[in-house]
Design a protein around this motif. Structure first.
Motif, short mmCIF file in Angstrom:
data_model
loop_
_atom_site.label_atom_id
_atom_site.label_comp_id
_atom_site.label_asym_id
_atom_site.label_seq_id
_atom_site.Cartn_x
_atom_site.Cartn_y
_atom_site.Cartn_z
N SER A 45 11.17 -2.18 -6.54
CA SER A 45 11.19 -0.66 -5.74
C SER A 45 12.46 -0.01 -5.53
CB SER A 45 10.35 -0.73 -4.48
OG SER A 45 10.63 0.35 -3.76
N LEU A 46 12.84 1.22 -5.90
CA LEU A 46 14.02 1.57 -5.88
C LEU A 46 14.04 2.08 -4.25
CD1 LEU A 46 14.28 4.01 -8.85
CD2 LEU A 46 15.32 1.89 -8.51
N ASN A 47 13.17 2.03 -3.43
CA ASN A 47 13.12 2.36 -2.11
C ASN A 47 13.05 1.39 -1.21
OD1 ASN A 47 12.70 5.03 -2.78
ND2 ASN A 47 10.66 5.01 -2.75
N THR A 48 13.22 0.25 -1.81
CA THR A 48 12.90 -1.40 -1.00
C THR A 48 14.51 -1.71 -1.11
OG1 THR A 48 10.94 -1.30 -1.00
CG2 THR A 48 12.06 -3.18 -0.26
N GLU A 49 15.20 -1.97 0.15
CA GLU A 49 16.39 -2.72 0.09
C GLU A 49 16.12 -4.20 0.75
OE1 GLU A 49 20.16 -1.23 1.62
OE2 GLU A 49 18.85 0.58 1.98
N PHE A 50 16.15 -5.11 -0.05
CA PHE A 50 15.73 -6.52 0.24
C PHE A 50 17.04 -7.29 0.48
CE2 PHE A 50 14.23 -11.05 0.03
CZ PHE A 50 12.89 -10.77 0.53
N GLU A 51 17.15 -7.94 1.83
CA GLU A 51 18.43 -8.64 2.03
C GLU A 51 17.91 -9.89 2.51
OE1 GLU A 51 21.02 -6.54 4.48
OE2 GLU A 51 21.28 -4.99 3.28
N THR A 52 18.62 -11.12 2.00
CA THR A 52 18.21 -12.31 2.61
C THR A 52 19.28 -12.72 3.64
OG1 THR A 52 17.79 -13.03 0.18
CG2 THR A 52 18.42 -15.02 1.75
N VAL A 103 0.83 -1.34 -0.02
CA VAL A 103 0.08 -0.06 -0.03
C VAL A 103 0.96 1.33 0.02
CG1 VAL A 103 -1.99 -1.20 1.01
CG2 VAL A 103 -0.29 -0.07 2.55
N ASP A 104 2.04 1.12 0.29
CA ASP A 104 3.04 2.38 0.21
C ASP A 104 4.46 1.92 -0.16
OD1 ASP A 104 4.22 4.83 0.64
OD2 ASP A 104 4.15 4.51 2.85
N GLN A 105 4.56 1.80 -1.61
CA GLN A 105 5.49 1.58 -2.31
C GLN A 105 6.36 2.67 -2.43
OE1 GLN A 105 4.51 0.23 -6.34
NE2 GLN A 105 3.23 -1.53 -5.48
N GLU A 106 6.10 3.71 -1.93
CA GLU A 106 7.37 4.90 -2.06
C GLU A 106 7.94 4.88 -0.92
OE1 GLU A 106 7.76 6.51 -4.77
OE2 GLU A 106 6.28 5.20 -5.72
N SER A 107 7.69 4.15 0.50
CA SER A 107 8.22 4.27 1.58
C SER A 107 9.79 3.61 1.49
CB SER A 107 7.31 3.27 2.66
OG SER A 107 6.52 4.08 3.15
N HIS A 108 10.66 4.07 2.16
CA HIS A 108 12.07 3.79 2.09
C HIS A 108 11.87 2.75 2.98
CE1 HIS A 108 13.93 6.91 -0.50
NE2 HIS A 108 13.04 7.69 -0.04
N ARG A 109 12.52 1.67 2.98
CA ARG A 109 12.61 0.55 3.99
C ARG A 109 13.59 -0.60 3.70
NH1 ARG A 109 6.80 -1.57 2.19
NH2 ARG A 109 6.71 0.19 1.32
N LEU A 110 14.10 -1.23 4.69
CA LEU A 110 14.78 -2.19 4.69
C LEU A 110 14.05 -3.48 5.04
CD1 LEU A 110 17.83 -3.47 4.51
CD2 LEU A 110 17.96 -3.10 7.01
N VAL A 111 14.21 -4.58 4.02
CA VAL A 111 13.52 -5.79 4.32
C VAL A 111 14.61 -6.85 4.77
CG1 VAL A 111 11.85 -7.54 3.62
CG2 VAL A 111 11.47 -5.09 3.17
N MET A 112 14.66 -7.46 5.62
CA MET A 112 15.57 -8.61 5.95
C MET A 112 14.85 -9.75 6.16
SD MET A 112 18.36 -6.80 8.35
CE MET A 112 19.80 -7.62 7.96
N TRP A 113 15.05 -10.61 5.37
CA TRP A 113 14.04 -12.04 5.27
C TRP A 113 15.03 -13.36 5.49
CZ3 TRP A 113 8.86 -10.68 3.48
CH2 TRP A 113 7.93 -11.57 3.64
N PRO A 114 14.57 -14.23 6.39
CA PRO A 114 15.26 -15.29 6.67
C PRO A 114 14.75 -16.32 5.50
CG PRO A 114 14.03 -14.90 8.45
CD PRO A 114 13.75 -14.06 7.47
N ASP A 115 15.85 -17.06 4.85
CA ASP A 115 15.47 -17.84 3.53
C ASP A 115 15.06 -19.23 4.13
OD1 ASP A 115 17.73 -19.07 4.38
OD2 ASP A 115 18.79 -19.22 2.62
#
Length: 95
Positions: free
Chosen positions: A57-64, A17-29
């Protein structure tokens, strides 16, 4: 809830719902509770030829977080101990 409120379960969301938010997503594989592959789809994450993950999304850092479940790494380390150093840059210092 009263008659004017809608009961929304955020775990059933199919779009961000808020694709413009800056965020860090860290997800366990190896997360057995919140599916890693579903999380990648939700955040528009793909894997590069080098094996890195990147979000559409340029504003989302996704890390495994490799070899890690919902709470513990395979070596027994608590997940919060693993992510603490990376999260420090995102935390507000109230001191």
């Amino acid at each position: 809830c009263n008659a004017n409120e809608v009961d929304v379960d955020p775990f059933l969301a199919v779009t961000d719902v808020d694709q413009e938010s800056h965020r860090l997503v860290m997800w366990p594989d190896k997360d057995q509770i919140v599916n890693y592959d579903q999380g990648k789809r939700f955040f528009g994450v793909s894997t590069t030829k080098k094996g890195d993950v990147t979000s559409s999304s340029l504003n989302t850092e996704f890390e495994t977080i490799p070899n890690c479940g919902h709470v513990f790494h395979e070596d027994g380390t608590f997940i919060l101990d693993l992510i603490r150093p990376r999260l420090k840059a995102y935390l507000v210092d109230f001191s």
